[in-house]
Design an enzyme around this catalytic site. Structure first.
Site, PDB file in Angstrom:
ATOM      1  N   CYS A 129       0.850  -1.303   0.003  1.00  0.00           N
ATOM      2  CA  CYS A 129       0.011   0.037   0.011  1.00  0.00           C
ATOM      3  C   CYS A 129       0.973   1.436   0.098  1.00  0.00           C
ATOM      4  O   CYS A 129       0.492   2.316  -0.754  1.00  0.00           O
ATOM      5  CB  CYS A 129      -0.933  -0.056   1.240  1.00  0.00           C
ATOM      6  SG  CYS A 129      -0.347  -0.503   2.660  1.00  0.00           S
ATOM      7  N   HIS A 236      -2.727   6.057   4.719  1.00  0.00           N
ATOM      8  CA  HIS A 236      -1.380   6.398   5.100  1.00  0.00           C
ATOM      9  C   HIS A 236      -0.704   7.547   4.450  1.00  0.00           C
ATOM     10  O   HIS A 236      -1.274   8.110   3.584  1.00  0.00           O
ATOM     11  CB  HIS A 236      -0.536   5.291   4.410  1.00  0.00           C
ATOM     12  CG  HIS A 236      -0.686   3.624   4.805  1.00  0.00           C
ATOM     13  ND1 HIS A 236      -1.391   3.450   5.818  1.00  0.00           N
ATOM     14  CD2 HIS A 236      -0.384   2.882   4.179  1.00  0.00           C
ATOM     15  CE1 HIS A 236      -1.496   2.120   6.107  1.00  0.00           C
ATOM     16  NE2 HIS A 236      -0.889   1.597   4.948  1.00  0.00           N
TER      17      HIS A 236
HETATM   18  N1  NAP Z   1      -5.352  -3.735   4.938  1.00  0.00           N
HETATM   19  C1  NAP Z   1      -4.623  -2.898   4.060  1.00  0.00           C
HETATM   20  O1  NAP Z   1      -4.407  -1.801   3.882  1.00  0.00           O
HETATM   21  C2  NAP Z   1      -3.932  -3.788   3.042  1.00  0.00           C
HETATM   22  C3  NAP Z   1      -3.256  -3.130   1.938  1.00  0.00           C
HETATM   23  C4  NAP Z   1      -2.496  -3.772   0.965  1.00  0.00           C
HETATM   24  C5  NAP Z   1      -2.641  -5.270   1.103  1.00  0.00           C
HETATM   25  N2  NAP Z   1      -3.346  -5.885   2.103  1.00  0.00           N
HETATM   26  C6  NAP Z   1      -3.185  -7.374   2.140  1.00  0.00           C
HETATM   27  O2  NAP Z   1      -4.335  -7.899   1.969  1.00  0.00           O
HETATM   28  C7  NAP Z   1      -4.460  -9.187   2.617  1.00  0.00           C
HETATM   29  C8  NAP Z   1      -5.649  -9.062   3.533  1.00  0.00           C
HETATM   30  O3  NAP Z   1      -5.776  -7.933   4.328  1.00  0.00           O
HETATM   31  P1  NAP Z   1      -6.941  -7.385   5.119  1.00  0.00           P
HETATM   32  O4  NAP Z   1      -6.447  -6.059   5.606  1.00  0.00           O
HETATM   33  O5  NAP Z   1      -8.242  -7.502   4.477  1.00  0.00           O
HETATM   34  O6  NAP Z   1      -6.853  -8.538   6.294  1.00  0.00           O
HETATM   35  P2  NAP Z   1      -8.207  -9.039   7.189  1.00  0.00           P
HETATM   36  O7  NAP Z   1      -9.152  -7.931   7.560  1.00  0.00           O
HETATM   37  O8  NAP Z   1      -7.551  -9.790   8.389  1.00  0.00           O
HETATM   38  O9  NAP Z   1      -8.657 -10.054   6.203  1.00  0.00           O
HETATM   39  C9  NAP Z   1      -8.124 -11.471   6.024  1.00  0.00           C
HETATM   40  C10 NAP Z   1      -9.155 -12.347   4.970  1.00  0.00           C
HETATM   41  O10 NAP Z   1      -8.468 -13.498   4.862  1.00  0.00           O
HETATM   42  C11 NAP Z   1      -9.281 -14.484   5.068  1.00  0.00           C
HETATM   43  N3  NAP Z   1      -8.531 -15.806   5.314  1.00  0.00           N
HETATM   44  C12 NAP Z   1      -7.725 -16.159   6.231  1.00  0.00           C
HETATM   45  N4  NAP Z   1      -7.234 -17.233   6.521  1.00  0.00           N
HETATM   46  C13 NAP Z   1      -7.820 -17.840   5.431  1.00  0.00           C
HETATM   47  C14 NAP Z   1      -7.824 -19.253   5.014  1.00  0.00           C
HETATM   48  N5  NAP Z   1      -7.165 -20.188   5.370  1.00  0.00           N
HETATM   49  N6  NAP Z   1      -8.428 -19.550   3.806  1.00  0.00           N
HETATM   50  C15 NAP Z   1      -9.242 -18.615   3.252  1.00  0.00           C
HETATM   51  N7  NAP Z   1      -9.417 -17.450   3.521  1.00  0.00           N
HETATM   52  C16 NAP Z   1      -8.696 -16.805   4.710  1.00  0.00           C
HETATM   53  C17 NAP Z   1     -10.110 -14.002   6.265  1.00  0.00           C
HETATM   54  O11 NAP Z   1     -11.189 -14.954   6.482  1.00  0.00           O
HETATM   55  P3  NAP Z   1     -12.057 -15.156   7.678  1.00  0.00           P
HETATM   56  O12 NAP Z   1     -13.002 -13.896   7.831  1.00  0.00           O
HETATM   57  O13 NAP Z   1     -12.947 -16.398   7.418  1.00  0.00           O
HETATM   58  O14 NAP Z   1     -11.170 -15.257   8.745  1.00  0.00           O
HETATM   59  C18 NAP Z   1     -10.510 -12.616   5.841  1.00  0.00           C
HETATM   60  O15 NAP Z   1     -11.445 -12.898   5.010  1.00  0.00           O
HETATM   61  C19 NAP Z   1      -3.182  -9.153   3.291  1.00  0.00           C
HETATM   62  O16 NAP Z   1      -2.302 -10.116   2.518  1.00  0.00           O
HETATM   63  C20 NAP Z   1      -2.718  -7.767   3.559  1.00  0.00           C
HETATM   64  O17 NAP Z   1      -1.223  -7.767   3.469  1.00  0.00           O
HETATM   65  C21 NAP Z   1      -4.056  -5.253   2.873  1.00  0.00           C
END
Ligand code: NAP
Length: 331
Positions: A129, A236
């Site tokens: 990001c 950010h």
């Molecule tokens: N947040 C940001 O600003 C941002 C920016 C750039 C990139 N990212 C990247 O995007 C990804 C997700 O981030 P997020 O912020 O959305 O995290 P989050 O809110 O913690 O969401 C994680 C997601 O992954 C799912 N998940 C976890 N374990 C899994 C499994 N074994 N099989 C299938 N699904 C699974 C979760 O499902 P459940 O609800 O069922 O647990 C949830 O839908 C990460 O790789 C992060 O580094 C995030």
């Protein structure tokens, strides 16, 4: 226009839910949609374009017939399942760090290097990001003055850690003990994002270094970064100290930035006009301001960018990639 079969993996997460919102806002031509998350979310219902979809569990064969699979479920899930999706015929856009530095995977900010996906594997990586909102202004300034080196200092919102980050900020604001960050994030900035290496840099800092080089096609560009978590919910901030080959000019810099796709210049500090998180949150622009000559180096500029990390830093960048690829296929 032709329509396509989509899958969203990590649909219940912060980025996943934003994917659904942004896909609708950008009018992606969706023929069918399947949503996936972990076993604990099996059967959870999410709404897309006024219709409810049930969350499913990942299994072999679940991507057969899928045209686009958008992943935001973390690196360990992407390591296995993005490969499965791509082998089963889907074009993957992955938000995790798993594939970003793979030689065979394109790392794309659509305004800069959309063509990089050609002749690569069917897994496209979405950059980190903070990197996305930094490379856009740097690319505009590179075209104007020739970028020589850059130092980043980030001020990263807690939503960058997903739901766990937002929950810990809310918990600490209620006066309860921190459970996710090592300190009470409601009362301090924390100069730790992701793991640390032996040389003192964090993994987040090295993502900014390596990904910037790859997106700009400048493997030798001199870059340093310091990444700091701050008690802000969304959007950010990144301070950039950039040095150039040609003499710099603040007015020319503002014009180059303002003319670049998806950048908005807010730069009248005496009237309190500069980028702030509350302006950037909820939209897909990269806001840039506080543009001035660096007093410490020749041909240097200091500037500050702010963008919504969940949208332009993740979901919207991925959806914009898909939108541009579809437009090209239909051209
Ligand atoms: N947040 C940001 O600003 C941002 C920016 C750039 C990139 N990212 C990247 O995007 C990804 C997700 O981030 P997020 O912020 O959305 O995290 P989050 O809110 O913690 O969401 C994680 C997601 O992954 C799912 N998940 C976890 N374990 C899994 C499994 N074994 N099989 C299938 N699904 C699974 C979760 O499902 P459940 O609800 O069922 O647990 C949830 O839908 C990460 O790789 C992060 O580094 C995030």
């Amino acid at each position: 226009m032709k329509s396509y079969n989509f899958a969203v993996v990590g649909a219940t997460g912060l980025v996943g839910r934003t994917f659904l919102k942004v896909m609708e806002e950008y009018h992606l031509p969706v023929k069918s949609l399947r949503l996936f998350a972990s076993a604990k979310s099996l059967g959870v219902k999410l709404t897309y374009a006024g219709k409810e979809y049930e969350v499913e569990e990942l299994k072999e064969g679940c991507f057969v017939g899928t045209d686009f699979a958008l992943f935001s479920a973390g690196a360990s899930v992407s390591k296995i399942w993005a490969k499965v999706a791509s082998d089963e015929g889907a074009l993957v856009v992955d938000n995790s760090s798993q594939w970003r530095m793979e030689e065979d995977c394109a790392l794309i900010v659509p305004e800069i290097n959309i063509d990089d996906y050609k002749d690569k594997s069917r897994i496209i990586a979405n950059p980190n990001c903070s990197t996305i909102q930094s490379v856009l202004p740097l690319k505009a300034l590179d075209e104007a003055f020739g970028l020589k080196k850059v130092t980043f200092t980030t001020y990263q919102a807690v939503s960058g850690s997903g739901k766990k980050g937002l929950d810990d900020l809310a918990r600490c604001e209620r006066g309860e003990k921190n459970q996710f960050y090592p300190y009470d994030i409601s009362k301090t900035c924390i100069p730790e994002i992701d793991i640390f290496y032996d040389d003192g840099y964090s993994k987040e800092e090295m993502k900014m270094v390596n990904e910037t080089r790859k997106i700009l096609h400048r493997p030798d560009l001199k870059i340093s970064a310091t990444c700091i978590r701050v008690p802000v919910p969304v959007a950010h901030g990144v301070v950039m100290q950039a040095e150039f080959k040609k003499p710099v000019d603040v007015i020319k810099a503002r014009i180059a930035l303002a003319n670049y796709e998806d950048i908005k210049v807010l730069d009248d500090p005496k009237n309190h006009i500069y980028p702030v998180s509350t302006i950037a949150a909820g939209n897909d622009y990269v806001y840039v301001g506080r543009i001035r000559k660096d007093l410490a180096v020749d041909n240097g500029l200091l500037l500050y960018s702010v963008a919504d990390n969940v949208r332009k830093g993740a979901a919207s960048n991925a959806v914009q990639i898909v939108k541009k690829i579809i437009a090209e296929w239909e051209h």
